[in-house]
Each structure stands twice: as structure tokens, then as C-alpha cells.
Design an enzyme around this catalytic site. Structure first.
Site, PDB file in Angstrom:
ATOM      1  N   ARG A  77      14.814 -49.084  -3.132  1.00 32.62           N
ATOM      2  CA  ARG A  77      15.270 -48.579  -4.437  1.00 32.62           C
ATOM      3  C   ARG A  77      14.159 -48.733  -5.480  1.00 32.62           C
ATOM      4  O   ARG A  77      13.908 -47.828  -6.273  1.00 32.62           O
ATOM      5  CB  ARG A  77      16.532 -49.339  -4.865  1.00 32.62           C
ATOM      6  CG  ARG A  77      17.487 -48.507  -5.681  1.00 32.62           C
ATOM      7  CD  ARG A  77      18.861 -49.171  -5.825  1.00 32.62           C
ATOM      8  NE  ARG A  77      19.515 -49.423  -4.558  1.00 32.62           N
ATOM      9  CZ  ARG A  77      19.976 -50.629  -4.161  1.00 32.62           C
ATOM     10  NH1 ARG A  77      19.843 -51.696  -4.936  1.00 32.62           N
ATOM     11  NH2 ARG A  77      20.576 -50.765  -2.992  1.00 32.62           N
ATOM     12  N   ARG A  98       4.523 -49.954   6.523  1.00 30.78           N
ATOM     13  CA  ARG A  98       5.973 -50.047   6.762  1.00 30.78           C
ATOM     14  C   ARG A  98       6.545 -48.665   7.035  1.00 30.78           C
ATOM     15  O   ARG A  98       6.089 -47.677   6.450  1.00 30.78           O
ATOM     16  CB  ARG A  98       6.671 -50.671   5.552  1.00 30.78           C
ATOM     17  CG  ARG A  98       6.405 -52.154   5.491  1.00 30.78           C
ATOM     18  CD  ARG A  98       6.853 -52.764   4.197  1.00 30.78           C
ATOM     19  NE  ARG A  98       6.278 -54.093   4.097  1.00 30.78           N
ATOM     20  CZ  ARG A  98       6.836 -55.191   4.590  1.00 30.78           C
ATOM     21  NH1 ARG A  98       8.018 -55.144   5.153  1.00 30.78           N
ATOM     22  NH2 ARG A  98       6.210 -56.358   4.486  1.00 30.78           N
ATOM     23  N   LEU A 100       9.183 -45.802   6.660  1.00 31.01           N
ATOM     24  CA  LEU A 100      10.126 -45.366   5.624  1.00 31.01           C
ATOM     25  C   LEU A 100      11.395 -44.841   6.285  1.00 31.01           C
ATOM     26  O   LEU A 100      11.338 -44.170   7.308  1.00 31.01           O
ATOM     27  CB  LEU A 100       9.486 -44.282   4.755  1.00 31.01           C
ATOM     28  CG  LEU A 100       8.250 -44.750   3.986  1.00 31.01           C
ATOM     29  CD1 LEU A 100       7.584 -43.575   3.289  1.00 31.01           C
ATOM     30  CD2 LEU A 100       8.604 -45.853   2.985  1.00 31.01           C
ATOM     31  N   ASN A 114       1.192 -38.382   5.567  1.00 29.59           N
ATOM     32  CA  ASN A 114       0.563 -39.596   6.112  1.00 29.59           C
ATOM     33  C   ASN A 114      -0.701 -39.192   6.843  1.00 29.59           C
ATOM     34  O   ASN A 114      -0.832 -38.055   7.290  1.00 29.59           O
ATOM     35  CB  ASN A 114       1.535 -40.268   7.099  1.00 29.59           C
ATOM     36  CG  ASN A 114       0.969 -41.549   7.679  1.00 29.59           C
ATOM     37  OD1 ASN A 114       0.393 -42.373   6.958  1.00 29.59           O
ATOM     38  ND2 ASN A 114       1.104 -41.730   8.987  1.00 29.59           N
ATOM     39  N   HIS A 116      -3.008 -40.435  10.179  1.00 29.02           N
ATOM     40  CA  HIS A 116      -2.953 -41.298  11.360  1.00 29.02           C
ATOM     41  C   HIS A 116      -4.277 -41.190  12.107  1.00 29.02           C
ATOM     42  O   HIS A 116      -4.799 -40.084  12.284  1.00 29.02           O
ATOM     43  CB  HIS A 116      -1.788 -40.863  12.257  1.00 29.02           C
ATOM     44  CG  HIS A 116      -1.638 -41.750  13.444  1.00 29.02           C
ATOM     45  ND1 HIS A 116      -1.027 -42.987  13.365  1.00 29.02           N
ATOM     46  CD2 HIS A 116      -2.065 -41.619  14.717  1.00 29.02           C
ATOM     47  CE1 HIS A 116      -1.081 -43.567  14.554  1.00 29.02           C
ATOM     48  NE2 HIS A 116      -1.704 -42.764  15.394  1.00 29.02           N
ATOM     49  N   ASP A 148       8.597 -37.646   8.813  1.00 26.94           N
ATOM     50  CA  ASP A 148      10.039 -37.532   9.062  1.00 26.94           C
ATOM     51  C   ASP A 148      10.533 -38.851   9.662  1.00 26.94           C
ATOM     52  O   ASP A 148       9.825 -39.859   9.610  1.00 26.94           O
ATOM     53  CB  ASP A 148      10.363 -36.301   9.933  1.00 26.94           C
ATOM     54  CG  ASP A 148       9.763 -36.397  11.322  1.00 26.94           C
ATOM     55  OD1 ASP A 148       9.320 -37.507  11.711  1.00 26.94           O
ATOM     56  OD2 ASP A 148       9.744 -35.379  12.038  1.00 26.94           O
ATOM     57  N   ALA A 149      11.723 -38.835  10.258  1.00 24.52           N
ATOM     58  CA  ALA A 149      12.317 -40.096  10.719  1.00 24.52           C
ATOM     59  C   ALA A 149      11.639 -40.654  11.971  1.00 24.52           C
ATOM     60  O   ALA A 149      11.866 -41.807  12.331  1.00 24.52           O
ATOM     61  CB  ALA A 149      13.809 -39.904  10.961  1.00 24.52           C
ATOM     62  N   GLY A 150      10.806 -39.880  12.637  1.00 24.68           N
ATOM     63  CA  GLY A 150      10.098 -40.378  13.823  1.00 24.68           C
ATOM     64  C   GLY A 150       8.889 -41.222  13.421  1.00 24.68           C
ATOM     65  O   GLY A 150       8.493 -41.250  12.261  1.00 24.68           O
ATOM     66  N   ASP A 152       5.081 -41.538  13.383  1.00 28.84           N
ATOM     67  CA  ASP A 152       3.876 -40.704  13.511  1.00 28.84           C
ATOM     68  C   ASP A 152       4.223 -39.377  14.187  1.00 28.84           C
ATOM     69  O   ASP A 152       3.521 -38.928  15.104  1.00 28.84           O
ATOM     70  CB  ASP A 152       2.790 -41.449  14.314  1.00 28.84           C
ATOM     71  CG  ASP A 152       2.425 -42.775  13.662  1.00 28.84           C
ATOM     72  OD1 ASP A 152       2.399 -42.851  12.419  1.00 28.84           O
ATOM     73  OD2 ASP A 152       2.169 -43.745  14.390  1.00 28.84           O
TER      74      ASP A 152
HETATM   75  C1  GRF Z   1      -6.390 -45.443   8.117  1.00 21.37           C
HETATM   76  O1  GRF Z   1      -7.180 -45.623   9.252  1.00 21.37           O
HETATM   77  C2  GRF Z   1      -5.207 -44.572   8.385  1.00 21.37           C
HETATM   78  O2  GRF Z   1      -5.426 -43.666   9.417  1.00 21.37           O
HETATM   79  C3  GRF Z   1      -4.135 -45.545   8.781  1.00 21.37           C
HETATM   80  O3  GRF Z   1      -4.381 -46.693   8.009  1.00 21.37           O
HETATM   81  C4  GRF Z   1      -5.754 -46.757   7.663  1.00 21.37           C
HETATM   82  C5  GRF Z   1      -5.842 -46.959   6.181  1.00 21.37           C
HETATM   83  O4  GRF Z   1      -7.147 -47.212   5.764  1.00 21.37           O
HETATM   84  N1  GRF Z   1      -2.826 -44.980   8.559  1.00 21.37           N
HETATM   85  P1  GRF Z   1      -7.486 -47.297   4.208  1.00 21.37           P
HETATM   86  O5  GRF Z   1      -6.615 -48.405   3.632  1.00 21.37           O
HETATM   87  O6  GRF Z   1      -7.218 -45.969   3.596  1.00 21.37           O
HETATM   88  O7  GRF Z   1      -8.942 -47.664   4.172  1.00 21.37           O
END
Ligand code: GRF
Length: 210
Positions: A77, A98, A100, A114, A116, A148-150, A152
Site C-alpha cells: 500500500r 521482491r 510484485l 523489468n 532481466h 505480470d504475475a509470473g 520473469d
Molecule cells: C541487473 O543486472 C538487472 O538485470 C537485475 O538486477 C540488476 C540490477 O543492477 N534485474 P543495478 O542495480 O541496476 O546496477
């Protein structure tokens, strides 16, 4: 984007903040038509907060609550309230550690991205660069996706490849992936801010270049 208001980004991060720096600097340089309105962290001492303050961007630590891998209800919240009062159009996850959940995802459906450190759907989860080395792949990279809910798992906005070298250690490979991240993430966030991409089912469709 709402009317003539500039597109507003809220960044969530737990650590170093190098992707935040790449995005904030791209906004400041006019390469992303947006402004970072607020940076939030679940870690009091996270460098991302210092990077934000050094750029005169509002930066807040919000205690994450009683769970280890997600926000508890009060924390969720508080994060949502902060993002709403900063009138954020897009939530950018930059090393936010974390997952979401429900209300947060519904509040910003198709408005959370995001990055990855692998070519999804390969190597979701933690330390993807180590997973890539362990599997002996010759090419890895990074992926920007809607959340989304998955885990990555949301629709993919963009990917950038990175070669895996015989001499790579986890550290050298991660460093090379991060260089690619700092190119890819600002490019993808700019496309979202310009309204150039749309989610269509499982996929992201890029509209024709203007
Ligand atoms: C990155 O490698 C990203 O792919 C992952 O967490 C890391 C974050 O790095 N999700 P920074 O804090 O932006 O340097």
C-alpha cells in the site's frame, strides 16, 4: 502520456542502481521523453537512493514488511501510494529484489517493466549469468519485459545479445551483460514513453517507426 504532462517514471530498486543511472541520464539528455519522478527502495542503504538524491530526484526507503521475497500488505500500500502521489505513468524495476503481487500488478497492469540479465525465457530467477555459464551457452544477454504475475515471464519488449567467452568468470560475464543492459533499458523505456509499443496477448507489438 496524459495530455501535455511529461511522461513520469517511478523507479524501484534494491541495490547498486546502475540501470537507474542509465535511465535517469537518458531522460536528462532528452533521449527518453520522460522524467524520473520518484525512486523507491526496500533497502535503506541502497546506492540507488544516493544516485537519485545526487540528481535531485525524490528518493524514499519504504520498509518492505515481514516477508523476505515480497512486500507485505502495508508495504505494498505504501509503495502504491508513493507512486500514485508522484503521478507515475510507468513503473521501472531496476534491480528490485521482491516479487510484485496482486493489488500492485492490477494497479499498474501493463505499466510495469523489468530488466532481466538473460535472454528470457532462458535462465529466469537469480544469478542468470551463472546459470548461463553452467549451461555452457555461447550467447546470453538481457531482456526488458512487461511484468505480470509470473516470475520473469511477462511480454518481451526487447532483447540484446552478449557473447559468452571461454575465459569468462561469473563476474566478467555479469559486467558485460550490464553494459548491454545500460543500452537496452533506456531504449525500451523511451519506446514505451513514446507510445511505440503495445501489449497484445503474450506479445509486445512495436508500432511502425515514425
Ligand atoms: C541487473 O543486472 C538487472 O538485470 C537485475 O538486477 C540488476 C540490477 O543492477 N534485474 P543495478 O542495480 O541496476 O546496477
Amino acid at each position: 502520456m496524459t495530455g501535455q504532462q511529461p511522461f513520469r517514471i517511478g523507479v524501484l530498486g534494491s541495490g547498486k542502481g546502475s540501470n537507474f543511472v542509465a535511465i535517469a541520464d537518458a531522460c536528462a539528455a532528452g533521449k527518453i521523453p520522460a522524467a524520473v519522478a520518484i525512486v523507491l527502495s526496500d533497502v535503506d542503504s541502497a546506492c540507488i537512493l544516493e544516485h537519485a538524491r545526487a540528481r535531485q530526484i525524490e528518493a524514499r526507503y519504504i520498509p518492505p514488511g515481514r516477508f523476505r521475497t515480497k512486500l507485505d500488505e502495508d508495504a505494498e500500500r505504501a509503495f502504491l501510494e508513493a507512486l500514485r502521489s508522484a503521478q507515475v505513468d510507468l513503473v521501472v524495476l531496476a534491480g528490485f529484489m521482491r516479487v510484485l503481487k496482486g493489488e500492485f500488478l492490477r494497479a499498474f497492469e501493463n505499466h510495469i517493466v523489468n530488466i532481466h540479465p538473460s535472454l528470457l525465457p532462458s535462465f529466469p530467477g537469480l544469478e542468470s549469468w551463472k546459470q548461463a555459464l553452467d549451461h555452457g551457452v555461447k550467447v546470453t544477454g538481457c531482456t526488458v519485459h512487461f511484468v505480470d504475475a509470473g516470475i520473469d515471464a511477462g511480454p518481451i519488449v526487447g532483447q540484446q545479445t552478449v557473447p559468452v567467452l571461454d575465459a569468462d568468470t561469473p563476474e566478467t560475464l555479469h559486467a558485460r551483460i550490464q553494459v548491454a543492459e545500460h543500452e537496452l533499458y533506456p531504449r525500451c523505456v523511451a519506446a514505451v514513453a513514446r507510445g511505440e509499443v503495445a501489449v497484445s496477448g503474450r506479445r509486445v507489438v512495436w508500432k511502425a517507426e515514425r
